[in-house]
Design a protein around this motif. Structure first.
Motif: not given
Length: 131
Positions: A29, A55-56
């Motif tokens: 993030n 995914n992220q």
């Protein structure tokens, strides 16, 4: 879903560091990327890279050790927590080990070290301390 990704990042780094691992993978993030950049700029890690997945994504952090295998990161602690946020102005930022360590701060100008915050005269949320 993690409730505190910053604490997870610091715990993963702390555990991998004490086990003498070369690399550790962390969920990606923006704040964690900023913390990794500060750790690299201050010389606590060798490098980091962003890895894309379905995914992220993840951040691969390459840990750093001394010439004889001694730990570069002696201690890494979370200061501001989701239940109790800690904000400081540029003049109130702590000097970790009288300047030998670094405090990581989330500011309006991005994630910065305490030295950079004092230079730019900005304050913010005190995320963690490293020494």
């Amino acid at each position: 879903m993690l409730t505190d990704p910053i604490a997870d990042m610091l715990t993963r780094i702390r555990n991998a560091n004490s086990a003498r691992k070369r690399q550790v993978r962390i969920k990606r993030n923006k704040v964690c990327m900023g913390i990794a950049q500060v750790l690299k700029d201050e010389g606590y890690i060798t490098d980091y890279a962003s890895i894309d997945d379905a995914n992220q994504g993840e951040i691969r952090v390459d840990l750093k050790y001394g010439e004889r295998g001694e730990l570069v990161i002696q201690d890494i602690q979370r200061v501001s927590k989701p239940g109790c946020r800690v904000y400081r102005g540029s003049g109130e930022l702590p000097r970790v080990l009288d300047g030998l360590g670094v405090a990581v701060v989330s500011t309006s100008q991005g994630v910065l070290s305490d030295r950079e915050c004092r230079r730019r005269k900005v304050g913010g949320e005190l995320l963690c301390t490293v020494c």
